[in-house]
Design a protein around this motif. Structure first.
Motif, PDB file in Angstrom:
ATOM      1  N   ILE A   1      34.556  -1.869 -10.634  1.00 47.73           N
ATOM      2  CA  ILE A   1      33.929  -2.944  -9.866  1.00 47.73           C
ATOM      3  C   ILE A   1      33.280  -2.337  -8.628  1.00 47.73           C
ATOM      4  CG2 ILE A   1      34.327  -5.045  -8.540  1.00 47.73           C
ATOM      5  CD1 ILE A   1      36.642  -5.672 -10.477  1.00 47.73           C
TER       6      ILE A   1
ATOM      7  N   VAL B   1      29.780  -4.764 -11.912  1.00 43.64           N
ATOM      8  CA  VAL B   1      30.520  -3.696 -12.575  1.00 43.64           C
ATOM      9  C   VAL B   1      29.577  -2.603 -13.064  1.00 43.64           C
ATOM     10  CG1 VAL B   1      32.431  -5.198 -13.278  1.00 43.64           C
ATOM     11  CG2 VAL B   1      30.500  -4.872 -14.809  1.00 43.64           C
TER      12      VAL B   1
ATOM     13  N   ASP C   1      31.705 -10.400 -10.421  1.00 46.26           N
ATOM     14  CA  ASP C   1      31.796  -9.050  -9.880  1.00 46.26           C
ATOM     15  C   ASP C   1      30.630  -8.221 -10.403  1.00 46.26           C
ATOM     16  OD1 ASP C   1      34.265  -9.754  -8.746  1.00 46.26           O
ATOM     17  OD2 ASP C   1      35.391  -9.007 -10.472  1.00 46.26           O
TER      18      ASP C   1
END
Length: 117
Positions: free
Chosen positions: A97, A110, A108
């Protein structure tokens, strides 16, 4: 108002006609499955997109990243601004992340590849 869309949920690509009253969906035509109705309603009232882009790496270079779930379409450019401020660790690995809960969306950012410098 009538809005015409091509459904992207499955490979059929149904040509949808969505009747709207303001932002409220009145009727959906042209779908061959219930997923087409859901897609049309979502696309006309609260469109969402998965952001795929690149983020800068500390020390130079870039790494591909994406949101782990769709974010509101109207926030895409603001999310890009935030991603451009990031500095990903040079030892980052796929799935790490890079930023949590971007702009309060619950999504998030990533890494989609290992960082290589």
């Amino acid at each position: 108002m009538i809005r015409e869309l091509t459904c992207i949920v499955c490979p059929k690509g149904c040509a949808l006609k969505v009747e709207l009253e303001g932002k409220r969906v009145i009727k959906v035509e042209g779908h061959t499955c219930k997923r087409g109705i859901t897609y049309a309603e979502s696309e006309c009232t609260a469109p969402m997109r998965t952001l795929t882009t690149t983020a800068p790496v500390s020390g130079g270079g870039i790494v591909p990243v994406k949101t782990n779930k769709p974010v509101p379409k109207e926030l895409l450019f603001a999310c890009m601004t935030e991603v451009n401020k990031l500095r990903v660790s040079p030892d980052g690995k796929i799935g790490d992340i890079a930023a949590e809960n971007i702009l309060g969306t619950g999504a998030d950012i990533v890494l989609t590849r290992n960082v290589k410098i």
